[in-house]
Design a protein around this motif. Sequence first.
Motif: not given
Length: 244
Positions: A101-115
């Motif tokens: 679950p500790n990957f989630e905050k990094f994943l959220i950032q990648s999602i924001a950069e992948s429009r």
Amino acid sequence: MAFTVHVLQLAISVSVFPIFLLHFLGLWNWICKKFFPYFMVQFTKSYNKEMAAKKQELFGNLQEFAGSPGTLALMEVGCGTGANFKFYPPGCRITCIDPNPNFEKFLIQSIAESRHLQFERFIVASGENMYQVPDNSMDAVVCTLVLCSVQNQEKFIKEVHRVLRPGGAFYFMEHVAADPSTWNFFWQRVLKPTWFLMFDGCDLTRESWKALEEGGFSKLNLQHLQAPLSWEIVRPHILGYAVK
């Protein structure tokens, strides 16, 4: 040769004794899960730079498996920091799965950069037990650098089969065991116990192509290669896709 391997394994284990002690005390797993994502952020930058051409080639035909025109239901298992997002075609609906679950905050950032992608959800689960994902619901499943650390590859592939729709595709890019006659394989064996602890269950000597060949897919497109990586120990790779 086996004796030499064991002696060197012991020597390396002694040199990193605190890690083995923390593992014995039951503390290392928590520490590793907490801090491994920070390592992966940096590793991903290097890996993507060196493997960009291979990833573009691998994912180049993803859109061919779209269930409906312009929309591809894609699930990435062991999604980590979202390292593959920029290689996916526009319009993908992404479901992300990772046991950490500790990957989630990094994943959220990648999602924001992948429009160009449509994010569906992040599920904390192992690849061997993805019960939250319905049967026959995915056009494509992707894993990169994951088969080295799943506990049971047979169960993992059964789950991939279950969630893929008929005619869907499973994409993979994995480091694997070197040729047994090489020095690289010798050092993979030597480093295996320490590497397993330091890199969150990663097994350097996995022959993952065998599990894929026996996975019951209707088509298997699998390539062996020496990846253009700085770390020679993980240069032996397989990549390709398998069709349900």
